[in-house]
Design a protein around this motif. Structure first.
Motif, short mmCIF file in Angstrom:
data_model
loop_
_atom_site.label_atom_id
_atom_site.label_comp_id
_atom_site.label_asym_id
_atom_site.label_seq_id
_atom_site.Cartn_x
_atom_site.Cartn_y
_atom_site.Cartn_z
N MET A 80 65.93 -155.97 62.63
CA MET A 80 64.91 -155.60 63.62
C MET A 80 64.91 -154.09 63.82
SD MET A 80 64.94 -156.17 67.71
CE MET A 80 65.97 -154.70 67.80
N ARG A 81 66.09 -153.53 63.99
CA ARG A 81 66.19 -152.08 64.24
C ARG A 81 65.62 -151.30 63.05
NH1 ARG A 81 71.49 -151.87 64.72
NH2 ARG A 81 71.58 -153.22 66.55
N ALA A 82 66.02 -151.70 61.86
CA ALA A 82 65.55 -150.99 60.65
C ALA A 82 64.04 -151.14 60.49
CB ALA A 82 66.28 -151.52 59.42
N THR A 83 63.52 -152.30 60.89
CA THR A 83 62.08 -152.54 60.76
C THR A 83 61.32 -151.73 61.79
OG1 THR A 83 62.55 -154.75 59.91
CG2 THR A 83 60.31 -154.35 60.73
N ARG A 84 61.84 -151.65 63.01
CA ARG A 84 61.18 -150.84 64.03
C ARG A 84 61.17 -149.36 63.63
NH1 ARG A 84 63.31 -153.29 69.89
NH2 ARG A 84 62.09 -155.22 69.80
N GLU A 136 53.01 -166.15 50.81
CA GLU A 136 52.96 -166.09 52.27
C GLU A 136 54.00 -165.06 52.70
OE1 GLU A 136 54.50 -168.00 56.26
OE2 GLU A 136 55.52 -167.17 54.53
N ILE A 137 53.64 -164.21 53.68
CA ILE A 137 54.57 -163.19 54.18
C ILE A 137 54.57 -163.23 55.71
CG2 ILE A 137 55.17 -160.74 54.23
CD1 ILE A 137 53.68 -160.38 51.59
N LYS A 138 55.76 -163.37 56.29
CA LYS A 138 55.88 -163.50 57.74
C LYS A 138 56.21 -162.16 58.39
CE LYS A 138 58.03 -168.00 56.91
NZ LYS A 138 56.92 -168.93 57.19
N SER A 139 55.77 -162.00 59.62
CA SER A 139 56.31 -160.92 60.45
C SER A 139 57.62 -161.46 61.04
CB SER A 139 55.30 -160.54 61.54
OG SER A 139 55.19 -161.60 62.49
N GLY A 140 58.10 -160.89 62.13
CA GLY A 140 59.27 -161.49 62.77
C GLY A 140 60.50 -160.60 62.82
N TYR A 141 60.37 -159.35 62.37
CA TYR A 141 61.48 -158.42 62.54
C TYR A 141 61.09 -157.22 63.41
CZ TYR A 141 64.13 -160.81 58.85
OH TYR A 141 64.83 -161.73 58.10
N GLY A 142 59.88 -157.25 63.95
CA GLY A 142 59.46 -156.18 64.85
C GLY A 142 59.79 -156.56 66.29
N LEU A 143 59.41 -157.80 66.65
CA LEU A 143 59.77 -158.39 67.94
C LEU A 143 59.28 -157.59 69.14
CD1 LEU A 143 63.38 -159.66 67.04
CD2 LEU A 143 61.19 -160.80 66.64
N ARG A 144 58.26 -156.76 68.91
CA ARG A 144 57.46 -156.20 70.01
C ARG A 144 56.09 -155.93 69.41
NH1 ARG A 144 61.05 -150.62 70.60
NH2 ARG A 144 60.32 -149.73 68.63
N VAL A 145 55.09 -155.85 70.27
CA VAL A 145 53.70 -155.96 69.79
C VAL A 145 53.42 -155.03 68.62
CG1 VAL A 145 51.27 -155.80 70.43
CG2 VAL A 145 52.92 -156.69 72.09
N PRO A 166 66.98 -157.71 71.90
CA PRO A 166 68.05 -157.45 72.87
C PRO A 166 67.54 -156.95 74.22
CG PRO A 166 68.33 -156.13 70.86
CD PRO A 166 67.17 -156.99 70.64
N GLU A 167 66.40 -156.24 74.25
CA GLU A 167 65.91 -155.71 75.53
C GLU A 167 65.53 -156.83 76.50
OE1 GLU A 167 64.56 -155.01 72.55
OE2 GLU A 167 62.37 -155.27 72.56
N TYR A 168 65.40 -158.06 76.02
CA TYR A 168 65.09 -159.19 76.92
C TYR A 168 66.35 -159.79 77.55
CZ TYR A 168 60.11 -159.12 76.52
OH TYR A 168 58.81 -158.76 76.64
N ARG A 169 67.52 -159.32 77.14
CA ARG A 169 68.81 -159.69 77.75
C ARG A 169 68.93 -161.19 78.05
NH1 ARG A 169 71.14 -154.90 78.98
NH2 ARG A 169 69.71 -153.16 79.14
N ASP A 190 66.65 -163.48 78.31
CA ASP A 190 65.54 -164.19 78.99
C ASP A 190 64.49 -164.60 77.96
OD1 ASP A 190 63.64 -165.22 80.63
OD2 ASP A 190 63.56 -163.51 82.01
N SER A 191 64.78 -165.70 77.27
CA SER A 191 63.90 -166.08 76.17
C SER A 191 62.55 -166.58 76.66
CB SER A 191 64.58 -167.11 75.27
OG SER A 191 65.01 -168.21 76.02
N ASP A 192 62.50 -167.17 77.88
CA ASP A 192 61.19 -167.61 78.40
C ASP A 192 60.26 -166.42 78.61
OD1 ASP A 192 61.45 -170.38 78.40
OD2 ASP A 192 62.59 -170.35 80.27
N ALA A 193 60.84 -165.33 79.10
CA ALA A 193 60.01 -164.13 79.33
C ALA A 193 59.48 -163.59 78.00
CB ALA A 193 60.82 -163.05 80.06
N TYR A 194 60.32 -163.65 76.96
CA TYR A 194 59.86 -163.18 75.65
C TYR A 194 58.75 -164.10 75.11
CZ TYR A 194 59.65 -161.72 70.80
OH TYR A 194 59.18 -161.29 69.58
#
Ligand code: DI6
Ligand code: FE
Length: 403
Positions: free
Chosen positions: A110-114, A141-150, A183-186, A188-192
């Motif tokens: 995630m960090r490297a992708t951001r 097919e290519i997935k996103s999923g390592y950015g984890l923010r908009v 990690p910034e969601y600490r 709280d997976s429902d909030a994410y």
């Protein structure tokens, strides 16, 4: 080398071929076959005796096998960096937890992708894509999923689309925002999931054709995944799910109930899960690369899939953590050696059933009139040889949209 796709305004045919059309329930073998195409679409695939009079360009393939272009229906091809160092640590005895505590695992990707720009993500994925193209892959097919923010998720989807504009390959981008908890969601997976559903899916909808989620103890709960699938369908996106990779949560049955095209991994799927998939027509996407690399021992319930009539597809799952492979041909062999698939099952798994897993059965996956003229022409005559070889690529030529 930049390759942009153009429409072919011409007639072509490939003669003196052994065809594995994948039409019907087996390989659909035709000796002394012909494929004819017009404007990038197949107009005939069958025995030479019924073939239309050759028009345009004719290619004698000298008895070679022609299959549909291969389809890799589950990849995480776009990602920043790699995790070779973590794997080296694991070989020296470090546990997954130790590595995670040292900032490793999915969060390190995630960090490297951001940190990577869209151009950098594109450039680092290109050699992996080219390796698949060199094996006759014509759809991925290519997935996103390592950015984890908009913004970073959208950046991944744009990089995926750019790959399809710069190479002669069809790219199906899938939004996988619910892949891991940033990690910034600490915790709280429902909030994410609120963010995924409320902001990410609406923003990703113009860029993606499907939505996926990771239903797992270390991912998201079935309830959270259900919210994601419902939101995806509200945006008219196709849905699929990573399910039963590490534990049995009945994510695959949940996916089936939500009309998912596929449920993927499935090592821990139960007979009830398989039955639900059979009833819904959900394809089982098996990922032997991840099974192998993680030294998993629990086998997916292939016998139940056969008995209950679930279609099986095979894919690379190309990703830096659990399946760093760019060879779909190797997955054919692993599907057979590790999961006990037959030659027919393995080859249908990367053609007709992979097309179904992407919701593209009308477009690709078989050699039949009306479909895109995506071909793989092989330096073999027996289809079994494609499954039998380990780490060998007998591709002679690859044709995308008749070119
Ligand atoms: N299942 C996997 O095997 C990968 N993602 C998923 O949902 C692992 C991704 C990674 O470790 O980077
Ligand atoms: Fe995956």
């Amino acid at each position: 080398m930049i390759h942009r796709r153009e429409t072919v305004q011409m007639e072509q045919c490939w003669t003196n071929a052994r065809l594995a059309t994948m039409a019907g329930g087996d390989l659909g073998l035709i000796d002394d076959g012909v494929v004819a195409a017009k404007d990038g679409r197949i107009v005939y695939a069958g025995p030479v005796t019924g073939a239309p009079a050759a028009a345009g360009q004719s290619h004698d393939v000298e008895g070679r096998l022609i299959t549909p272009g291969l389809i890799d229906c589950h990849t995480h091809l776009i990602h920043g960096g790699n995790r070779a160092n973590e794997w080296a640590m694991r070989l020296e005895g470090a546990s997954y937890e130790e590595i995670a505590r040292a900032g490793g695992g999915i969060v390190s990707t995630m960090r490297a992708t951001r940190e990577a720009s869209e151009a950098e993500l594109f450039a680092s994925a290109l050699p992996r894509l080219d390796a698949l193209i060199a094996e006759g892959v014509t759809t991925i097919e290519i997935k996103s999923g390592y950015g984890l923010r908009v913004d970073d998720e959208l950046k991944m989807l744009r990089a995926a689309r750019a790959l399809g504009e710069h190479r002669a390959i069809r790219v199906e981008p899938t939004f996988l925002g619910a892949h891991a908890l940033p990690p910034e969601y600490r915790g709280d997976s429902d909030a994410y999931i609120d963010l995924v559903v409320g902001e990410m899916i609406p923003a990703a909808a113009p860029l993606a054709t499907a939505v996926d989620a990771f239903c797992e103890g270390i991912g998201f709960s079935p309830e959270q995944c259900a919210r994601v699938l419902v939101a995806a369908k509200a945006h008219e996106l196709k849905v699929k799910l990573h399910a039963e990779q590490l534990s049995a949560l009945s994510g695959s049955a949940l996916a089936a109930r939500h009309g998912a095209l596929s449920a993927d991994h499935l090592e821990y799927a139960t007979e009830d899960d398989v039955r639900a998939m059979a009833e819904a027509g959900t394809v089982a996407v098996l990922l032997p690369g991840a099974f192998y690399f993680m030294r998993e021992t629990k086998l997916p319930p292939v016998d139940a899939m056969r008995r209950l009539g679930v279609r099986i597809a095979l894919a690379t799952d190309n990703n830096p953590g659990t399946s760093p492979t760019s060879s779909l041909l190797l997955m054919l062999n692993m599907g057979a050696t590790l999961f006990g698939l037959t030659v027919v099952e393995a080859l249908r798994g990367v053609t007709v059933n992979a097309a179904a897993a992407l919701g593209l059965s009308d477009e690709i996956g078989t050699l039949e009139a009306g479909k895109a003229c995506d071909l793989a022409i092989w330096n073999v005559s027996d289809p079994a040889e494609l499954v039998y070889r380990v780490g060998f690529n007998p591709l002679h030529q690859r044709i995308k949209d008749g070119q």
